[in-house]
Scaffold this active site. Structure first.
Site, short mmCIF file in Angstrom:
data_model
loop_
_atom_site.label_atom_id
_atom_site.label_comp_id
_atom_site.label_asym_id
_atom_site.label_seq_id
_atom_site.Cartn_x
_atom_site.Cartn_y
_atom_site.Cartn_z
N CYS A 86 -7.41 11.68 24.97
CA CYS A 86 -8.20 10.74 25.75
C CYS A 86 -9.67 10.79 25.30
O CYS A 86 -9.98 10.38 24.18
CB CYS A 86 -8.01 11.01 27.23
SG CYS A 86 -8.53 9.64 28.31
N HIS A 194 -1.92 11.61 28.11
CA HIS A 194 -2.19 13.02 28.45
C HIS A 194 -0.91 13.85 28.45
O HIS A 194 -0.22 13.93 29.48
CB HIS A 194 -2.83 13.10 29.84
CG HIS A 194 -4.25 12.64 29.90
ND1 HIS A 194 -5.31 13.50 29.74
CD2 HIS A 194 -4.77 11.41 30.11
CE1 HIS A 194 -6.44 12.82 29.85
NE2 HIS A 194 -6.15 11.55 30.07
N GLU A 196 -0.72 17.04 28.55
CA GLU A 196 -0.91 18.21 29.43
C GLU A 196 -0.62 17.89 30.89
O GLU A 196 -0.45 18.80 31.70
CB GLU A 196 -2.34 18.76 29.28
CG GLU A 196 -3.43 18.01 30.02
CD GLU A 196 -3.91 16.74 29.33
OE1 GLU A 196 -4.92 16.17 29.78
OE2 GLU A 196 -3.28 16.30 28.34
#
Length: 228
Positions: A86, A194, A196
């Site tokens: 990002c 994302h 994560e």
């Protein structure tokens, strides 16, 4: 694998990224400051999402002048693995570590939602635990995620297999539906989704775990396919 996450002023995904690598994927992971100038202790350096330095001027434009970025360029040139997620992707393009640029989303709105992706290249350090054509669902949260590159650069990205992830239903206007690309040598990846935020089933899915498992496999030769 020993990884580092650069924690810029305004980063807000640094702890999430460290958690995904350390607690979920089971690798060492340090938080480091943007003043750090030696990255030789690490196998992988990660540039997290957020709003580094408030995204003043434009996303990533100030962060690229941090002392750590000169060290990151040296680290990448020596073959170290770098991933920007990002805002991290935006920083890497601003720093010239990745081709192209990230513009305002097509509809000029901030988008925060899960999106469908397709794995285009499963032969990279960041995607070797996936299969070509595999469908993933990962969250996005960005206002400037619209990937742009000139026609010659886009052609080179496609020819060289540098497009790693592609949107199934383009949410932001990115050219060629690009969600993630590498540099020409394949050791630097930038992606807007994302991973994560998709490493625990309890929180909605584990499709992002393969990114971190791939890096462990690449750096340690420990094939962890199937653990997702």
């Amino acid at each position: 694998m020993k990884a580092a996450v650069i924690s810029f002023p305004g980063s807000n995904c640094d702890l999430d990224l460290q958690w995904a690598v350390r607690a979920i994927a089971g690798a060492e992971c340090d938080l480091i400051k943007p003043t750090q100038t030696d990255l030789t202790a690490y196998d992988v350096v990660m540039v997290p999402g957020g709003f580094s330095y408030g995204d003043y001027l434009r996303s990533g434009a100030i962060a690229r002048f941090s002392p750590v970025m000169a060290a990151l360029k040296q680290f990448a040139a020596a073959g170290g693995y770098v991933i920007g997620i990002c805002n991290g992707f935006q920083i890497l393009t601003e720093a010239g570590l990745l081709p192209g640029a990230l513009q305002w989303n097509r509809d000029l709105n901030f988008i925060c939602e899960p999106v469908a992706l397709t794995v285009e290249n499963a032969g990279t350090a960041f995607s070797n635990q996936y299969q070509v054509g595999e469908h993933l669902t990962l969250p996005i949260a960005h206002g400037e995620g619209n990937y742009y590159a000139d026609p010659e650069t886009l052609a080179a990205l496609e020819t060289n297999g540098q497009v790693v992830f592609r949107y199934a239903n383009n949410p932001n206007g990115s050219m060629h539906d690009i969600a993630g690309v590498t540099n020409e040598t394949g050791n630097v990846l930038g992606m807007m989704p994302h991973p994560e935020r998709a490493v625990e089933a309890l929180l909605g899915g584990t499709d992002g775990l393969g990114v971190f498992q791939s890096l462990i496999n690449q750096t340690e030769g420990a094939d962890v396919r199937g653990a997702r």
